[in-house]
Write a protein that holds these residues in place. Structure first.
Motif, PDB file in Angstrom:
ATOM      1  N   VAL A 198      -2.549  82.530 -78.629  1.00 16.15           N
ATOM      2  CA  VAL A 198      -1.167  82.069 -78.273  1.00 16.15           C
ATOM      3  C   VAL A 198      -1.455  80.343 -77.656  1.00 16.15           C
ATOM      4  CG1 VAL A 198      -0.258  84.323 -77.519  1.00 16.15           C
ATOM      5  CG2 VAL A 198      -0.983  82.808 -75.780  1.00 16.15           C
ATOM      6  N   GLU A 199      -0.265  79.502 -77.848  1.00 12.42           N
ATOM      7  CA  GLU A 199      -0.352  78.286 -77.336  1.00 12.42           C
ATOM      8  C   GLU A 199       0.457  78.492 -75.995  1.00 12.42           C
ATOM      9  OE1 GLU A 199      -0.247  75.494 -81.418  1.00 12.42           O
ATOM     10  OE2 GLU A 199       1.636  76.076 -80.506  1.00 12.42           O
ATOM     11  N   PRO A 200       0.099  77.270 -75.236  1.00 12.07           N
ATOM     12  CA  PRO A 200       0.466  77.339 -73.754  1.00 12.07           C
ATOM     13  C   PRO A 200       2.100  77.399 -73.671  1.00 12.07           C
ATOM     14  CG  PRO A 200      -0.257  75.252 -74.262  1.00 12.07           C
ATOM     15  CD  PRO A 200      -0.406  76.078 -75.678  1.00 12.07           C
ATOM     16  N   GLY A 201       2.766  76.945 -74.498  1.00 13.40           N
ATOM     17  CA  GLY A 201       4.338  77.045 -74.458  1.00 13.40           C
ATOM     18  C   GLY A 201       4.944  78.231 -74.505  1.00 13.40           C
ATOM     19  N   VAL A 202       4.175  79.281 -74.854  1.00 16.66           N
ATOM     20  CA  VAL A 202       4.774  80.559 -75.209  1.00 16.66           C
ATOM     21  C   VAL A 202       5.366  81.195 -73.884  1.00 16.66           C
ATOM     22  CG1 VAL A 202       4.263  82.896 -75.937  1.00 16.66           C
ATOM     23  CG2 VAL A 202       3.138  81.016 -77.229  1.00 16.66           C
ATOM     24  N   VAL A 203       6.521  81.763 -73.680  1.00 17.43           N
ATOM     25  CA  VAL A 203       7.141  82.303 -72.889  1.00 17.43           C
ATOM     26  C   VAL A 203       6.658  83.639 -72.542  1.00 17.43           C
ATOM     27  CG1 VAL A 203       9.408  83.389 -71.619  1.00 17.43           C
ATOM     28  CG2 VAL A 203       9.379  80.919 -72.697  1.00 17.43           C
ATOM     29  N   ARG A 262       3.583  78.252 -80.042  1.00 18.46           N
ATOM     30  CA  ARG A 262       3.286  79.631 -81.186  1.00 18.46           C
ATOM     31  C   ARG A 262       2.641  80.543 -80.736  1.00 18.46           C
ATOM     32  NH1 ARG A 262       0.206  77.617 -85.796  1.00 18.46           N
ATOM     33  NH2 ARG A 262      -1.025  76.546 -84.337  1.00 18.46           N
ATOM     34  N   ILE A 263       3.004  81.739 -81.264  1.00 14.59           N
ATOM     35  CA  ILE A 263       1.984  82.965 -81.048  1.00 14.59           C
ATOM     36  C   ILE A 263       1.058  82.896 -82.588  1.00 14.59           C
ATOM     37  CG2 ILE A 263       1.840  85.525 -80.845  1.00 14.59           C
ATOM     38  CD1 ILE A 263       4.399  85.422 -79.571  1.00 14.59           C
ATOM     39  N   VAL A 264      -0.144  82.338 -82.073  1.00 17.15           N
ATOM     40  CA  VAL A 264      -0.835  81.907 -83.332  1.00 17.15           C
ATOM     41  C   VAL A 264      -1.371  83.142 -84.011  1.00 17.15           C
ATOM     42  CG1 VAL A 264      -3.128  80.813 -84.337  1.00 17.15           C
ATOM     43  CG2 VAL A 264      -1.767  79.968 -82.286  1.00 17.15           C
ATOM     44  N   GLU A 265      -1.909  84.204 -83.438  1.00 15.03           N
ATOM     45  CA  GLU A 265      -2.279  85.529 -84.215  1.00 15.03           C
ATOM     46  C   GLU A 265      -2.042  86.737 -83.140  1.00 15.03           C
ATOM     47  OE1 GLU A 265      -6.645  87.253 -85.508  1.00 15.03           O
ATOM     48  OE2 GLU A 265      -6.355  85.299 -84.362  1.00 15.03           O
ATOM     49  N   ILE A 266      -1.888  87.911 -83.526  1.00 12.01           N
ATOM     50  CA  ILE A 266      -1.792  89.134 -82.915  1.00 12.01           C
ATOM     51  C   ILE A 266      -2.816  90.156 -83.669  1.00 12.01           C
ATOM     52  CG2 ILE A 266      -0.603  91.025 -82.196  1.00 12.01           C
ATOM     53  CD1 ILE A 266       1.938  89.453 -81.903  1.00 12.01           C
ATOM     54  N   ASP A 267      -3.886  90.256 -83.095  1.00 12.38           N
ATOM     55  CA  ASP A 267      -4.797  91.057 -83.774  1.00 12.38           C
ATOM     56  C   ASP A 267      -4.829  92.738 -83.135  1.00 12.38           C
ATOM     57  OD1 ASP A 267      -7.057  92.225 -84.549  1.00 12.38           O
ATOM     58  OD2 ASP A 267      -8.385  90.610 -84.576  1.00 12.38           O
ATOM     59  N   ILE A 326      -5.093  73.056 -71.003  1.00  8.58           N
ATOM     60  CA  ILE A 326      -5.114  74.032 -71.917  1.00  8.58           C
ATOM     61  C   ILE A 326      -4.078  74.084 -73.106  1.00  8.58           C
ATOM     62  CG2 ILE A 326      -4.808  76.553 -71.906  1.00  8.58           C
ATOM     63  CD1 ILE A 326      -5.543  76.556 -68.992  1.00  8.58           C
ATOM     64  N   THR A 327      -4.631  74.233 -74.247  1.00  5.94           N
ATOM     65  CA  THR A 327      -3.761  74.074 -75.490  1.00  5.94           C
ATOM     66  C   THR A 327      -3.837  75.403 -76.318  1.00  5.94           C
ATOM     67  OG1 THR A 327      -5.778  73.182 -76.587  1.00  5.94           O
ATOM     68  CG2 THR A 327      -4.199  71.699 -75.724  1.00  5.94           C
ATOM     69  N   ARG A 328      -4.718  76.261 -75.926  1.00  7.36           N
ATOM     70  CA  ARG A 328      -4.412  77.715 -76.600  1.00  7.36           C
ATOM     71  C   ARG A 328      -5.246  78.563 -75.611  1.00  7.36           C
ATOM     72  NH1 ARG A 328      -5.715  78.150 -83.215  1.00  7.36           N
ATOM     73  NH2 ARG A 328      -4.221  76.979 -82.995  1.00  7.36           N
ATOM     74  N   ALA A 329      -4.994  80.010 -75.892  1.00 11.95           N
ATOM     75  CA  ALA A 329      -5.596  80.959 -75.058  1.00 11.95           C
ATOM     76  C   ALA A 329      -5.786  82.220 -76.100  1.00 11.95           C
ATOM     77  CB  ALA A 329      -4.821  81.360 -74.048  1.00 11.95           C
ATOM     78  N   THR A 330      -7.044  82.712 -75.911  1.00 13.04           N
ATOM     79  CA  THR A 330      -7.128  84.104 -76.750  1.00 13.04           C
ATOM     80  C   THR A 330      -7.149  85.230 -75.493  1.00 13.04           C
ATOM     81  OG1 THR A 330      -8.646  83.156 -78.358  1.00 13.04           O
ATOM     82  CG2 THR A 330      -8.837  85.437 -77.894  1.00 13.04           C
ATOM     83  N   GLU A 363       7.290  90.919 -75.685  1.00 14.14           N
ATOM     84  CA  GLU A 363       8.043  91.696 -76.655  1.00 14.14           C
ATOM     85  C   GLU A 363       7.399  91.571 -78.145  1.00 14.14           C
ATOM     86  OE1 GLU A 363      12.358  90.571 -74.977  1.00 14.14           O
ATOM     87  OE2 GLU A 363      11.682  89.224 -76.325  1.00 14.14           O
ATOM     88  N   ALA A 364       6.683  90.581 -78.465  1.00 20.63           N
ATOM     89  CA  ALA A 364       5.910  90.384 -79.744  1.00 20.63           C
ATOM     90  C   ALA A 364       4.897  91.374 -79.813  1.00 20.63           C
ATOM     91  CB  ALA A 364       5.390  88.865 -79.761  1.00 20.63           C
ATOM     92  N   VAL A 365       4.166  91.560 -78.839  1.00 16.72           N
ATOM     93  CA  VAL A 365       3.062  92.519 -78.894  1.00 16.72           C
ATOM     94  C   VAL A 365       3.322  93.874 -78.892  1.00 16.72           C
ATOM     95  CG1 VAL A 365       1.345  90.807 -78.182  1.00 16.72           C
ATOM     96  CG2 VAL A 365       2.210  92.455 -76.508  1.00 16.72           C
TER      97      VAL A 365
END
Length: 465
Positions: free
Chosen positions: A112-117, A99-104, A209-213, A123-125
């Motif tokens: 984002v979570e670690p499995g995001v390509v 998941r892309i949890v948040e785009i601020d 690692i389960t989440r990164a800012t 592309e999302a940002v």
């Protein structure tokens, strides 16, 4: 008598559901190794695919209680064996945490979570006018978790840095199953040790690692592109030094030696205009836009001409630039057409790139094997690739000796054994040579402090002995 691991498998299925615990040997074999076929690997007891952080924590607790090691894994795009299974381990795959949890956009960050390509995030940002800078060559399928674990780089490092330069904070599951949060969302912050940097590049040896800012940048302009052809690697190296000395910072500066050029021209059925035998290509881009980009490329062209470039061509046509970039991005596939490959990952001072390329030519002659060199000239990170016939046992031995000779050469030039691919299970002995006994001892102390049971990826990077 109960089979070894039966109780653990039952616990894992209870925690995750049976569909998330894979044990069929034909299936688990696909998760047993990354893209480095020469690094050792073993047969895992199971492959698990948790879908959330609670699942990751449950896996860690179950394996810790059973004394069974865990090898964290993303998409498997690495080429150092860092995600390779060891015998009887549990391979913990993070691709379902996607998941892309948040785009601020206002604070220019993403959670984002670690499995995001990597490409999916870029592309999302971009839809918010923002840019995630790290761009490994496998950006269209590698995951952020793997990028974090290896501190991946890419073609844009010369201007934007490696993965660590874009990480503000992490969530990490530790060996006891607890969840550590490091870093912050602010631009500045110096409270305590920089634990975020400790985990970035730790190759799954300290936690999961389960989440990164992640820090984002304004979306750059479509780049202008320059290609310069030189009669020798020494002239091309002089141009690189000249660009750096002039204070120019292109968004990309790549180099390709004669063997690489020949492979790419054959692969794409095109002429890159490299000129004479032994020619070297320098490929640069500027993403500042408009007249500023034109001026930056003109300044780089002047430096290249002064260094003896036989041909210099610059374009602001995006499509033409993409065609030139296709040549660089297709290098791996082009070289693979010659045979099996060992891709090295040495980084040297930018002033010594030509010496590295010339040294690889000597090693190639001594080994009687083809060695192609390309890499990120802007930061000195080169990727010499040794080509050999996997069906001929003697060639494998010569290829491995050539691979090691390149590492030795890189260290002798004041460089490092890895600029972005990591140590994994293929370069442990070389890590010890680079760090020295005190440096390696500090690594072991940190590992023992955070992972006293040697639960995470044991034997990768270094041993605890």
């Amino acid at each position: 008598m109960e089979e070894p691991g039966t109780a653990l498998l039952s616990d894992l299925r209870a925690a995750l559901g049976a569909e998330a615990v894979l044990t069929d040997p034909d299936v688990t074999a696909a998760y047993a190794r990354d893209e480095m076929p020469l690094a050792p690997s073993g047969k895992p007891l199971a492959v698990v695919l948790p879908a959330d952080v609670a699942g990751v924590r449950a896996v860690v607790r179950c394996c810790s209680a059973a004394g069974v090691p865990i090898v964290p894994r993303g998409a498997g795009s690495g080429i150092s064996g860092g995600a390779n299974a060891i015998e009887g381990c549990v391979v913990l795959v993070t691709t379902k945490l996607d998941r892309i949890v948040e785009i601020d956009a206002d604070n220019r960050l993403a959670v984002v979570e670690p499995g995001v390509v990597n490409l999916k995030l870029r592309e999302a940002v971009a839809e918010h006018g923002l840019f995630y800078a790290p761009d490994p060559s496998s950006f269209d399928w590698c995951t952020i978790g793997g990028n974090l674990a290896t501190n991946a780089g890419g073609l844009c490092c010369v201007k934007y840095g490696v993965t660590a330069d874009s990480v503000l904070g992490l969530d990490v599951v530790l060996a006891d199953g607890s969840l550590l949060t490091t870093g912050r969302r602010t631009v500045k912050g110096v409270a305590g040790y920089d634990l975020t940097k400790l985990f970035v590049g730790s190759e799954g040896t300290l936690g999961v690692i389960t989440r990164a800012t992640l820090a984002l940048r304004p979306l750059p302009h479509a780049p202008g592109t320059l290609v310069a052809a030189f009669g020798s690697s020494r002239d091309a190296g002089a141009a690189v030094s000249g660009v750096v000395r002039a204070g120019l910072v292109p968004s990309l500066m790549e180099i390709m030696d004669a063997t690489t050029i020949d492979a790419v021209q054959r692969h794409l059925n095109t002429d890159l205009g490299a000129g004479t035998e032994g020619g070297t290509l320098l490929l640069c881009q500027s993403d500042v836009g408009g007249e500023a980009a034109t001026a930056e490329l003109a300044a780089i062209a002047k430096v290249c001409e002064a260094a003896g470039a036989e041909l210099v061509h610059a374009t602001d046509d995006f499509a033409e630039g993409e065609l030139l970039m296709k040549a660089r991005r297709s290098v791996h596939y082009a070289i693979s057409a010659y045979g099996a490959t060992m891709t090295d990952d040495v980084c040297v001072p930018r002033t010594r790139i030509a010496e590295l390329i010339e040294g690889c030519e000597r090693i190639s002659a001594e080994a009687g094997l083809k060695i192609a060199v390309c890499g990120h000239a802007g930061d000195g990170n080169m990727h010499p690739t040794v080509v050999y016939d996997a069906a001929v046992e003697s060639e494998f031995g010569r290829a491995k000796r050539a691979f090691d000779a390149i590492l030795e050469l890189g260290l002798s030039l004041g460089g490092t054994i890895t600029g972005e691919h990591g140590v994994g299970k293929f370069k442990q002995e070389w890590l010890e040579r680079e760090l020295g006994p005190i440096g390696l001892d500090v690594h072991r102390r940190l590992k023992k402090a955070l992972d006293p049971g040697n639960l995470f990826n044991p034997g990768s990077m270094f041993s605890l002995d």
